[in-house]
Design an enzyme around this catalytic site. Structure first.
Site, PDB file in Angstrom:
ATOM      1  N   HIS A   1       2.498   5.393   4.106  1.00 21.19           N
ATOM      2  CA  HIS A   1       3.107   4.056   4.004  1.00 21.19           C
ATOM      3  C   HIS A   1       2.432   3.187   2.937  1.00 21.19           C
ATOM      4  CE1 HIS A   1       5.072   0.399   6.111  1.00 21.19           C
ATOM      5  NE2 HIS A   1       4.511  -0.014   4.990  1.00 21.19           N
TER       6      HIS A   1
ATOM      7  N   GLU B   1       5.554  -7.934   9.211  1.00 22.67           N
ATOM      8  CA  GLU B   1       4.194  -7.433   9.490  1.00 22.67           C
ATOM      9  C   GLU B   1       3.243  -8.553   9.914  1.00 22.67           C
ATOM     10  OE1 GLU B   1       3.952  -4.395   9.814  1.00 22.67           O
ATOM     11  OE2 GLU B   1       5.177  -3.345   8.336  1.00 22.67           O
TER      12      GLU B   1
ATOM     13  N   HIS C   1       2.222  -0.857  -1.234  1.00 21.67           N
ATOM     14  CA  HIS C   1       2.555   0.574  -1.213  1.00 21.67           C
ATOM     15  C   HIS C   1       2.156   1.258  -2.527  1.00 21.67           C
ATOM     16  CE1 HIS C   1       6.195  -0.941   1.419  1.00 21.67           C
ATOM     17  NE2 HIS C   1       5.064  -0.989   2.093  1.00 21.67           N
TER      18      HIS C   1
ATOM     19  N   GLU D   1     -17.772   3.099  -9.841  1.00 21.84           N
ATOM     20  CA  GLU D   1     -17.664   1.724  -9.346  1.00 21.84           C
ATOM     21  C   GLU D   1     -17.239   1.628  -7.877  1.00 21.84           C
ATOM     22  OE1 GLU D   1     -17.606  -1.552 -11.279  1.00 21.84           O
ATOM     23  OE2 GLU D   1     -19.081  -0.324 -12.301  1.00 21.84           O
TER      24      GLU D   1
ATOM     25  N   HIS E   1      -0.944  -6.444   1.988  1.00 23.57           N
ATOM     26  CA  HIS E   1      -0.381  -5.117   2.255  1.00 23.57           C
ATOM     27  C   HIS E   1       0.547  -4.716   1.114  1.00 23.57           C
ATOM     28  CE1 HIS E   1       1.745  -1.825   4.072  1.00 23.57           C
ATOM     29  NE2 HIS E   1       2.889  -2.477   4.044  1.00 23.57           N
TER      30      HIS E   1
HETATM   31  O1  2HA Z   1       7.769  -5.913   4.252  1.00 22.78           O
HETATM   32  O2  2HA Z   1       5.989  -3.484   3.435  1.00 22.78           O
HETATM   33  O3  2HA Z   1       5.551  -2.703   5.893  1.00 22.78           O
HETATM   34  C1  2HA Z   1       7.966  -4.619   3.864  1.00 22.78           C
HETATM   35  C2  2HA Z   1       6.819  -3.788   4.254  1.00 22.78           C
HETATM   36  C3  2HA Z   1       6.712  -3.384   5.654  1.00 22.78           C
HETATM   37 ZN    ZN Z   2       4.824  -1.759   3.993  1.00 26.75          ZN
END
Ligand code: 2HA
Ligand code: ZN
Length: 269
Positions: free
Chosen positions: A209, A115, A140, A168, A138
């Site tokens: 995602h 990414e 999940h 908040e 980033h």
């Molecule tokens: O690297 O999260 O979006 C793994 C991820 C790809």
């Molecule tokens: Zn990811």
């Protein structure tokens, strides 16, 4: 010579990705983090020589000469603390803006996260908005993902739903969240789309995602995502129940006024 493993930023990076894993945000090799470093400071750690040159597959000329600590592709956040030099790397963007010069890490011959386009392009956007921005993160988180299945992806509506879930929220992310529809990850296209969103605010949901966050340091960025994830969790707990009470727009305005923050323009009625 100072040891890079004892550098404040290395220790903070290890603690942060370990904590992200502990929160359940980064299963397997999920998630990636990039941290803008002070290139001059790296000399104190003897990191001046390019170990390898790695093509990036896109161009970021405005970042030439800048150095970043970046999590490695295919690497598991849960393992970073046990072998930072394998799972992390420090890259400097070459003068051509297209290559990464590896200064440390990825010790098994690996490379930066798939990414990287979304990370570096988002750094460009955020630095334009706030010269003190250093982090793109980033991951999940479960409830943000879940919410992206059952809530309209309109970003004004998405933001308003989150703001109403905890008092908040308005204080922590008055700039709101952007939302991208499902797109193929790891591509320049999603990088460009994310960076475009990141011009306006520090959070972008990737539907089905995960989420991208940006901030001045690892703690601030972690805290942004943590707060959105908490709001999404409340949303998922109540979405199927009759809602009897809420935080009204005039009350959201009151919070913003009291804490001296400016809500995203046009997001309140
Ligand atoms: O690297 O999260 O979006 C793994 C991820 C790809
Ligand atoms: Zn990811």
């Amino acid at each position: 010579m100072k040891d890079i493993l004892n550098a404040r930023f290395t220790v903070e990076m290890i603690r942060t990705v370990t904590n992200m894993y502990a929160h359940g945000w980064d299963e397997r090799n999920g998630g990636n983090v990039s941290l803008l470093l002070d290139a001059a400071e790296l000399e104190d750690y003897g990191l001046v020589k390019t170990l390898r040159t790695i093509p990036m597959g896109f161009s970021a000329p405005s970042l030439a000469g800048k150095a970043f600590m970046v999590t490695g592709t295919g690497k598991y956040f849960k393992n970073v603390q046990y072998d930072p030099e394998l799972n992390l790397g420090i890259i400097r963007i070459a003068r051509n803006g297209c290559d990464a010069e590896l200064l440390w890490g990825y010790s098994d011959g690996g490379k930066f996260t798939s990414e990287l386009p979304a990370h570096l392009m988002s750094h460009v956007s955020r630095l334009a908005a706030d010269p003190k921005n250093r982090v793109i993160m980033h991951c999940h988180p479960n409830n943000i993902l879940a919410m992206s299945f059952v809530h309209k992806l309109d970003e004004r509506e998405f933001t308003r739903s989150l703001w109403r879930m905890c008092t908040e929220c308005m204080v922590v992310f008055p700039d709101g969240v952007s939302v991208l529809p499902w797109m193929l990850c790891g591509t320049n296209e999603i990088g460009i789309a994310t960076a475009e969103k990141m011009r306006a605010n520090r959070l972008t949901v990737w539907a089905q995602h995960g989420i991208y966050g940006a901030g001045r340091d690892l703690d601030e960025t972690f805290g942004l995502i943590e707060t959105v994830e908490k709001a999404a969790e409340i949303y998922m707990k109540i979405a199927h129940l009759p809602v009897l009470n809420t935080i009204r727009d005039d009350e959201l305005r009151l919070i913003a006024k009291h804490f001296g923050v400016t809500p995203r323009d046009g997001y309140l009625d």
